[in-house]
Design a protein around this motif. Structure first.
Motif, PDB file in Angstrom:
ATOM      1  N   MET A   1      18.371 -12.145  49.726  1.00 15.66           N
ATOM      2  CA  MET A   1      18.231 -11.753  51.129  1.00 15.66           C
ATOM      3  C   MET A   1      17.804 -10.288  51.254  1.00 15.66           C
TER       4      MET A   1
ATOM      5  N   LYS B   1      14.264  -9.867  50.219  1.00 17.05           N
ATOM      6  CA  LYS B   1      13.376 -10.518  51.179  1.00 17.05           C
ATOM      7  C   LYS B   1      12.970  -9.535  52.273  1.00 17.05           C
TER       8      LYS B   1
ATOM      9  N   LEU C   1       5.534 -11.910  49.700  1.00 18.72           N
ATOM     10  CA  LEU C   1       6.159 -13.234  49.624  1.00 18.72           C
ATOM     11  C   LEU C   1       5.299 -14.324  50.250  1.00 18.72           C
ATOM     12  N   SER C   2       4.260 -13.921  50.982  1.00 14.29           N
ATOM     13  CA  SER C   2       3.449 -14.947  51.648  1.00 14.29           C
ATOM     14  C   SER C   2       2.194 -15.266  50.855  1.00 14.29           C
TER      15      SER C   2
ATOM     16  N   THR D   1      12.497 -16.782  48.824  1.00 14.19           N
ATOM     17  CA  THR D   1      11.342 -17.533  49.324  1.00 14.19           C
ATOM     18  C   THR D   1      11.642 -18.996  49.601  1.00 14.19           C
TER      19      THR D   1
ATOM     20  N   GLY E   1       8.933 -21.262  48.532  1.00 17.13           N
ATOM     21  CA  GLY E   1       7.621 -21.217  49.171  1.00 17.13           C
ATOM     22  C   GLY E   1       6.814 -20.007  48.752  1.00 17.13           C
ATOM     23  N   PRO E   2       5.655 -19.746  49.277  1.00 18.46           N
ATOM     24  CA  PRO E   2       4.935 -20.640  50.184  1.00 18.46           C
ATOM     25  C   PRO E   2       4.326 -21.833  49.463  1.00 18.46           C
TER      26      PRO E   2
ATOM     27  N   SER F   1       5.090 -22.596  45.752  1.00 20.80           N
ATOM     28  CA  SER F   1       4.518 -21.824  44.649  1.00 20.80           C
ATOM     29  C   SER F   1       5.535 -21.003  43.872  1.00 20.80           C
TER      30      SER F   1
ATOM     31  N   TYR G   1      -2.864 -18.484  63.379  1.00 23.86           N
ATOM     32  CA  TYR G   1      -2.218 -17.840  62.227  1.00 23.86           C
ATOM     33  C   TYR G   1      -3.097 -16.720  61.684  1.00 23.86           C
TER      34      TYR G   1
ATOM     35  N   PRO H   1       0.702 -12.156  58.300  1.00 24.17           N
ATOM     36  CA  PRO H   1       0.488 -13.047  57.157  1.00 24.17           C
ATOM     37  C   PRO H   1       1.812 -13.567  56.573  1.00 24.17           C
ATOM     38  N   ASP H   2       2.817 -12.712  56.588  1.00 30.06           N
ATOM     39  CA  ASP H   2       4.130 -13.090  56.053  1.00 30.06           C
ATOM     40  C   ASP H   2       4.743 -14.284  56.753  1.00 30.06           C
ATOM     41  N   SER H   3       4.334 -14.490  57.998  1.00 35.36           N
ATOM     42  CA  SER H   3       5.008 -15.501  58.802  1.00 35.36           C
ATOM     43  C   SER H   3       4.803 -16.917  58.264  1.00 35.36           C
ATOM     44  N   ILE H   4       3.983 -17.070  57.255  1.00 33.02           N
ATOM     45  CA  ILE H   4       3.826 -18.380  56.621  1.00 33.02           C
ATOM     46  C   ILE H   4       5.171 -18.867  56.077  1.00 33.02           C
ATOM     47  N   ASN H   5       6.048 -17.919  55.764  1.00 28.01           N
ATOM     48  CA  ASN H   5       7.374 -18.266  55.225  1.00 28.01           C
ATOM     49  C   ASN H   5       8.480 -18.208  56.271  1.00 28.01           C
TER      50      ASN H   5
ATOM     51  N   MET I   1       6.257 -28.699  56.589  1.00 26.18           N
ATOM     52  CA  MET I   1       6.308 -27.314  56.110  1.00 26.18           C
ATOM     53  C   MET I   1       5.459 -27.153  54.852  1.00 26.18           C
TER      54      MET I   1
ATOM     55  N   GLN J   1       1.924 -25.300  54.855  1.00 25.07           N
ATOM     56  CA  GLN J   1       1.740 -24.033  54.142  1.00 25.07           C
ATOM     57  C   GLN J   1       0.520 -24.096  53.236  1.00 25.07           C
TER      58      GLN J   1
ATOM     59  N   LEU K   1      -2.760 -21.676  53.464  1.00 28.38           N
ATOM     60  CA  LEU K   1      -3.189 -20.886  52.314  1.00 28.38           C
ATOM     61  C   LEU K   1      -4.589 -21.270  51.849  1.00 28.38           C
TER      62      LEU K   1
ATOM     63  N   LYS L   1      -5.279 -24.063  50.411  1.00 26.23           N
ATOM     64  CA  LYS L   1      -5.205 -24.892  49.212  1.00 26.23           C
ATOM     65  C   LYS L   1      -5.565 -26.345  49.502  1.00 26.23           C
TER      66      LYS L   1
END
Lengths: 293, 435
Positions: free
Chosen positions: A119, A122, A149-150, A235, A238-239, A242, B248, B254-258, B402, B406, B410, B412
């Protein structure tokens, strides 16, 4: 004599029951579940499915990725934890003012729970409000914020950094204890023979603490391999899966899928990997040395 | 001497063994002491503040009913539903439980919970329970839980940012994208939209796809259109998801993907993101952390056909089928669901109360709750649908969206494949349900 043996046996029963109930029962149950369709959502249709769970695991790209990630995760984390830990231990062996306080700071991370560390890191890695991006920006090292982290390329690297930070203290503590037990006569004799600092480390210190090194690296590798808490906190895998390692993927199967069958199959595969690793490690490092720890 | 030692050791072993065996058979009822009944109750949507509020209500109930003791179990939020499933599956004693809209069908299918109709028939306050609340707790034609409050999404926005940029609060998804893009300035660390790509991301994707499909959606079986195809198979779904990707890329961090709930709200309160779509339970933390006048609420944005589809969600109290104290358990549920207790709980925690009489309260008619009431007054624009909770795979849907979502964000996987996967998931759900 016979009576004596019966008495001893009866005395062992409580201990045996405890071990059976809390170690072997869950273990055996786990093995059985690995061959069953066992979903928490549908407990009425639990049935045996042979090796389907294993087949499904090896067909799942997420599992293959987690397997690879587990490799990076253990090797890189262990390497840096060990060398940084050893460096710290060597530095702390010397007497200096405030050593006690300094040691307290160094060992602090080991006292935290893995989840909490996840945490904390993060928020530090957060690309908008995290301190790491802020620092790198202010120092002029980066021009744009990095999504530690993304971005899947950064994510695994980031969780490993957090894990390295966590485990350095463990090696520092264990190796410092071993270092302090090296008899000073050995160093005195080495100096008489004209040994320099590096030679002393190479020929006296390291061989003397080798049993500790072997035992700690063996243990730590197993712990790192098995511990999903940091990844979970940071994480959640994620994402897009991965940063999953095998143990976090196993937890994922239970928490989000309620699929105990699939999770148990991954558990069995993990046990097999660890067994192979331990046999290999002990044969390479000559097991009898580790026994002296 | 040795003999004596042997006797002592033997005794010790015997005691340990018996203790161990006794420990294994952990079926504890009410301890057999007199007439006092112990009810075991478990909650699901655990959070420290909520637990405290519920505990206070229980204490009040125990004072009014000295013969009933309530043992309240609060597992951590992420493990709670699995804990409840395990307890139900292993026949542990459990009398009152928190059932969620997400889990109710599964519990009913497994025969874990009791229909409450025979109890509500005799309950005088049942008349004021709103139709939406009843519908949330109903499977087939039976009521299985009494909600303890309703969640309903609305829009929260930074009124000061919008004013500064000379913009009005958006009313459609297209406008939302444009507004959010105009507010975005990565150099200032400001983004227009508080995106949620982690746990719960289907809240956004589903809302957009439903709004874009508009009139086509079968309101009673909302994952499908009136023609029986899934809502993910239509050209409208593709248009919605294209906008989602743009939202998005151009207007979100960009971090908000998580990001899950916590990060999404945090981004709004800390001034990183300007528009947030959330349930009323965030109102309290916005009031605590943000300066008054910097934020406001607006109704949900609509799709190209001018409609926004919404569903009120909720969790509430049900009774287990195997409870030995159903009468007492109902007494507790009735107490917790009474207009007085429920209204207080809704105010303290930030929910819409279940009794229609309570919405007459000034508290809900003004301030941040007002838009919710406004929305319910325009049923042609804000159309209420029944979520697909009857399908056993509903609980897993969030996880599926989710992960696939994701990898779409990304780059992918592509949009066609993602929508195809979603389409297949629901086609599959429908076939399994029919069997």
């Amino acid at each position: 004599m016979k009576k004596q043996r019966a008495f001893i046996l009866s005395g062992l029963i409580p201990a045996l029951l405890l071990v059976l109930a809390f170690t072997y029962y869950p273990f055996l149950k786990g093995i059985v579940m690995a061959f069953q369709e066992y979903k928490l959502f549908d407990l009425r249709s639990v049935h045996f499915v042979g090796i389907d769970n294993f087949k499904a695991a090896f067909k799942d790209p997420k599992f293959i990725m987690a397997l690879q990630n587990s490799g990076y995760w253990v090797v890189i984390s262990l390497f840096f934890q060990f060398f940084l830990g050893l460096t710290l231990a060597l530095l702390m062996k010397k007497q200096f003012r405030g050593r006690g306080i300094y040691q307290g700071f160094v060992f602090y991370s080991w006292a935290l729970s893995g989840f909490l560390i996840g945490m904390i890191w993060k928020w530090m890695f957060n690309s908008q409000i995290g301190v790491i991006n802020d620092l790198l920006l202010k120092l002029g090292i980066i021009e744009e914020r990095i999504g530690f982290l993304s971005n899947p390329h950064w994510a695994m690297f980031s969780v490993i950094i957090a894990n390295v930070w966590y485990g350095v203290a463990f090696f520092a503590i264990m190796l410092l204890a071993a270092l302090q037990s090296v008899p000073s006569e050995l160093y005195e004799a080495a100096v008489m023979d004209g040994a320099s600092g590096v030679r002393k480390l190479w020929n006296v210190t390291l061989p003397y603490i080798m049993p500790t090194i072997i035992a700690t690296t063996l243990l730590r590798a197993i712990w790192i391999f098995n511990d999903p808490t940091i990844i979970y906190g940071l994480t959640n895998g994620g994402p897009a899966g991965s940063t999953h390692i095998l143990s976090s993927l196993m937890l994922d199967k239970i928490i989000y899928g309620g699929d105990y069958g699939a999770a148990s199959a991954i558990g069995i595969i993990m046990i097999a990997i660890l067994l192979l690793y331990t046999i290999f490690f002990l044969s390479v490092t000559k097991a009898e040395k580790a026994g002296e720890f | 001497m040795i003999r004596r030692q042997k006797v002592i050791v033997s005794l010790l072993c015997a005691v340990l063994t018996v203790g161990l065996l006794a420990g294994c058979s952990g079926k504890n009822g009410n301890g057999g002491s007199g007439d006092k009944v112990t009810l075991r109750m478990i909650e699901s949507l655990t959070s420290p503040k909520r637990t405290e509020l519920i505990q206070a209500m229980i204490t009040k109930f125990e004072e009014a009913n000295p013969n009933i003791k309530v043992e309240f179990i609060s597992p951590p939020f992420d493990q709670a539903d699995n804990k409840i499933r395990t307890m139900l599956g292993s026949d542990e004693q459990l009398d009152v439980l928190e059932v969620r809209d997400l889990t109710v069908a599964e519990f009913v299918n497994n025969g874990y919970i009791e229909p409450l109709n025979s109890y509500t028939d005799k309950w005088k306050d049942f008349a004021t329970v709103s139709a939406v609340s009843k519908s949330v707790g109903t499977v087939g034609d039976k009521l299985y839980f009494v909600p303890n409050g309703l969640y309903q999404r609305q829009m929260f926005y930074r009124s000061d940012w919008l004013k500064e940029a000379g913009l009005n609060p958006p009313t459609t998804w297209e406008e939302l994208y444009d507004t959010a893009k105009k507010l975005t300035d990565p150099a200032k660390n400001r983004f227009g939209f508080s995106f949620r790509g982690g746990a719960g991301s289907n809240g956004t994707t589903d809302a957009m796809i439903l709004a874009f499909n508009g009139d086509k959606v079968n309101l009673d079986d909302s994952m499908f259109t009136k023609d029986g195809a899934t809502i993910y198979s239509t050209p409208e779904a593709k248009a919605a998801m294209e906008l989602y990707l743009k939202l998005y890329k151009d207007a979100s961090p960009p971090d908000s993907i998580n990001w899950g709930f916590q990060e999404q709200v945090q981004a709004f309160t800390s001034g990183v993101a300007g528009i947030l779509l959330q349930d009323p339970d965030v109102i309290q933390s916005l009031q605590e952390k943000m300066t008054e006048g910097t934020w406001a609420t607006a109704p949900l944005v609509t799709g190209p056909t001018g409609k926004a589809l919404f569903a009120a969600g909720g969790a509430g109290w049900g009774i287990t089928a195997k409870s030995k104290h159903k009468e007492e358990a109902w007494k507790l549920v009735e107490f917790l669901s009474s207009p007085a207790e429920n209204t207080k709980f809704s105010k303290d925690y930030g929910l819409i109360p279940i009794h229609s009489s309570a919405t007459e309260d000034e508290f809900f008619k003004t301030g941040p709750y007002k838009t919710l009431i406004d929305m319910s007054n325009k049923p042609d624009t804000f159309v209420n649908y029944k979520p697909a909770f009857q399908y056993p795979g509903t609980g897993q849907w969030g996880q599926v969206t989710m992960e696939t979502g994701q990898s779409l964000l990304l780059g992918k996987s592509n949009l066609e494949d993602t929508l195809k996967k979603w389409d297949e998931y629901w086609v599959d759900q429908k076939t399994t349900l029919k069997q």
